[in-house]
Design a protein around this motif. Structure first.
Motif, PDB file in Angstrom:
ATOM      1  N   VAL A 196      -5.180  -1.168  12.221  1.00 26.47           N
ATOM      2  CA  VAL A 196      -5.784  -1.879  11.087  1.00 26.47           C
ATOM      3  C   VAL A 196      -5.974  -3.341  11.489  1.00 26.47           C
ATOM      4  O   VAL A 196      -5.007  -4.016  11.859  1.00 26.47           O
ATOM      5  N   GLU A 197      -7.219  -3.801  11.458  1.00 32.07           N
ATOM      6  CA  GLU A 197      -7.523  -5.166  11.882  1.00 32.07           C
ATOM      7  C   GLU A 197      -7.355  -6.097  10.675  1.00 32.07           C
ATOM      8  O   GLU A 197      -8.114  -6.011   9.708  1.00 32.07           O
ATOM      9  N   GLY A 198      -6.343  -6.940  10.718  1.00 31.04           N
ATOM     10  CA  GLY A 198      -6.117  -7.854   9.607  1.00 31.04           C
ATOM     11  C   GLY A 198      -4.715  -8.419   9.667  1.00 31.04           C
ATOM     12  O   GLY A 198      -3.925  -8.038  10.524  1.00 31.04           O
ATOM     13  N   ALA A 199      -4.426  -9.337   8.734  1.00 31.79           N
ATOM     14  CA  ALA A 199      -3.123 -10.010   8.720  1.00 31.79           C
ATOM     15  C   ALA A 199      -2.093  -9.137   8.021  1.00 31.79           C
ATOM     16  O   ALA A 199      -2.407  -8.482   7.018  1.00 31.79           O
ATOM     17  N   SER A 200      -0.880  -9.162   8.509  1.00 31.81           N
ATOM     18  CA  SER A 200       0.175  -8.300   7.965  1.00 31.81           C
ATOM     19  C   SER A 200       0.393  -8.568   6.481  1.00 31.81           C
ATOM     20  O   SER A 200       0.531  -7.624   5.696  1.00 31.81           O
ATOM     21  N   GLU A 201       0.354  -9.851   6.089  1.00 27.58           N
ATOM     22  CA  GLU A 201       0.656 -10.137   4.680  1.00 27.58           C
ATOM     23  C   GLU A 201      -0.426  -9.603   3.749  1.00 27.58           C
ATOM     24  O   GLU A 201      -0.190  -9.365   2.573  1.00 27.58           O
ATOM     25  N   ASP A 202      -1.646  -9.412   4.286  1.00 28.89           N
ATOM     26  CA  ASP A 202      -2.717  -8.848   3.455  1.00 28.89           C
ATOM     27  C   ASP A 202      -2.614  -7.336   3.364  1.00 28.89           C
ATOM     28  O   ASP A 202      -3.006  -6.733   2.361  1.00 28.89           O
ATOM     29  N   TRP A 203      -2.118  -6.707   4.437  1.00 27.95           N
ATOM     30  CA  TRP A 203      -2.175  -5.238   4.503  1.00 27.95           C
ATOM     31  C   TRP A 203      -0.877  -4.545   4.120  1.00 27.95           C
ATOM     32  O   TRP A 203      -0.892  -3.418   3.664  1.00 27.95           O
ATOM     33  N   ILE A 204       0.259  -5.226   4.241  1.00 23.60           N
ATOM     34  CA  ILE A 204       1.532  -4.593   3.830  1.00 23.60           C
ATOM     35  C   ILE A 204       1.470  -4.187   2.356  1.00 23.60           C
ATOM     36  O   ILE A 204       1.789  -3.049   2.015  1.00 23.60           O
ATOM     37  N   PRO A 205       0.953  -5.062   1.468  1.00 21.35           N
ATOM     38  CA  PRO A 205       0.869  -4.665   0.041  1.00 21.35           C
ATOM     39  C   PRO A 205      -0.115  -3.532  -0.227  1.00 21.35           C
ATOM     40  O   PRO A 205      -0.137  -2.971  -1.319  1.00 21.35           O
ATOM     41  N   ARG A 206      -0.966  -3.189   0.751  1.00 23.55           N
ATOM     42  CA  ARG A 206      -1.979  -2.164   0.492  1.00 23.55           C
ATOM     43  C   ARG A 206      -1.623  -0.816   1.118  1.00 23.55           C
ATOM     44  O   ARG A 206      -2.426   0.119   1.098  1.00 23.55           O
ATOM     45  N   MET A 207      -0.443  -0.715   1.700  1.00 24.37           N
ATOM     46  CA  MET A 207      -0.087   0.500   2.448  1.00 24.37           C
ATOM     47  C   MET A 207      -0.077   1.747   1.544  1.00 24.37           C
ATOM     48  O   MET A 207      -0.504   2.818   1.958  1.00 24.37           O
ATOM     49  N   LYS A 208       0.387   1.554   0.284  1.00 26.26           N
ATOM     50  CA  LYS A 208       0.451   2.720  -0.592  1.00 26.26           C
ATOM     51  C   LYS A 208      -0.955   3.181  -0.945  1.00 26.26           C
ATOM     52  O   LYS A 208      -1.356   4.301  -0.640  1.00 26.26           O
ATOM     53  N   GLU A 209      -1.747   2.275  -1.564  1.00 28.22           N
ATOM     54  CA  GLU A 209      -3.064   2.687  -2.097  1.00 28.22           C
ATOM     55  C   GLU A 209      -4.043   3.058  -0.974  1.00 28.22           C
ATOM     56  O   GLU A 209      -4.791   4.007  -1.078  1.00 28.22           O
ATOM     57  N   HIS A 210      -4.014   2.299   0.157  1.00 25.72           N
ATOM     58  CA  HIS A 210      -5.013   2.569   1.212  1.00 25.72           C
ATOM     59  C   HIS A 210      -4.617   3.708   2.144  1.00 25.72           C
ATOM     60  O   HIS A 210      -5.462   4.431   2.649  1.00 25.72           O
TER      61      HIS A 210
END
Ligand code: 72W
Ligand code: MG
Length: 214
Positions: A115-129
């Motif tokens: 996943v290309e992006g910053a950890s702080e942006d993507w950690i909160p999206r792990m469930k929904e995405h």
């Protein structure tokens, strides 16, 4: 223009490693780093400690923070049981492009989601995405001042469960004092230090293994 170090690393992998053979990819990168150019991957000595932690755990859901060229991604993914998945976060587009090709050369693209992006942006999206409830294993190897905030973020997002293992590279060098103090003093973690060396040198370095207690 002159090629970048990751581009040169990829060329060596495509030249020396056998497609679909993760071990040959690992050996090619180790050879490149030992004989040609130093690169900031975990290396072979700490890499075998990483291997033993992953093999013992046999995790189904894995998160890696900081893909770089995909060396530790390949080390972890090659040991995962069938159906297991590794999500790796990398916010540098150039590194991500190289890592995708290294992971593909190893034949592990079906197990790995880069996943290309910053950890702080993507950690909160792990469930929904990605439909991830909790992770079984997390490997931390990105900017050292991000280990603590991202660990707290994973806690807040409910991504850690009783028994989740966090393994953090670079306890000594470059080091991450705030994260170390946290996991070693928090009642929510049982932490231990695996002493090793900074790859291909005599300098001490190591990995911190912390089990979340819930
Ligand atoms: C925003 C959050 C966030 N989100 C997503 N991706 C992120 C990110 N923050 C960073 N990245 C990516 O992760 C990787 C960074 C890794 C950083 N690693 C070291 O600095 C390091 C240094 C030495 C060493 C250097 C010099 C010495 F002399 C000795 C030792 C040894 C080691 O093993 C080391 O890991 C890069 O791909 C970043 O693009
Ligand atoms: Mg590292």
């Amino acid at each position: 223009t002159r090629s970048t170090r990751p581009q040169r690393l990829l060329k060596v992998v495509q030249k020396r490693a056998t497609r679909g053979d993760p071990q040959s990819v690992i050996s090619a990168v180790d050879h490149f780093c030992r004989h040609s150019e130093w690169a900031m991957n975990v290396g072979d000595e700490k890499g075998s400690i990483l291997d033993s932690v992953v093999s013992e755990l046999s995790p189904e859901k894995v998160l890696e923070l900081g893909t770089y060229c995909g060396y530790s991604t390949v080390r972890i993914a090659r040991l995962l049981p069938p159906g297991a998945r590794l999500i790796t976060l990398e916010f540098n587009a150039d590194y991500a492009a190289i890592a995708r090709q290294v992971i593909a050369w190893a034949g592990l693209e079906d197990k790995v989601q880069l996943v290309e992006g910053a950890s702080e942006d993507w950690i909160p999206r792990m469930k929904e995405h990605y439909g991830i409830e909790t992770f079984d294993f997390v490997f931390l190897d990105h900017w050292k001042d991000r280990y603590l905030p991202d660990t707290k973020l994973m806690e807040d997002c409910g991504l850690l469960r009783k028994g989740t293992v966090l393994l953090a590279d670079n306890v000594i060098c470059p080091g991450f004092p705030d994260y170390l103090e946290y996991v070693r003093n928090s009642l929510s973690y049982k932490s231990c230090y695996f002493k090793s060396h900074l790859k291909y040198t005599k300098a001490e370095d190591g990995l911190e293994k912390s089990v979340f207690l819930g």
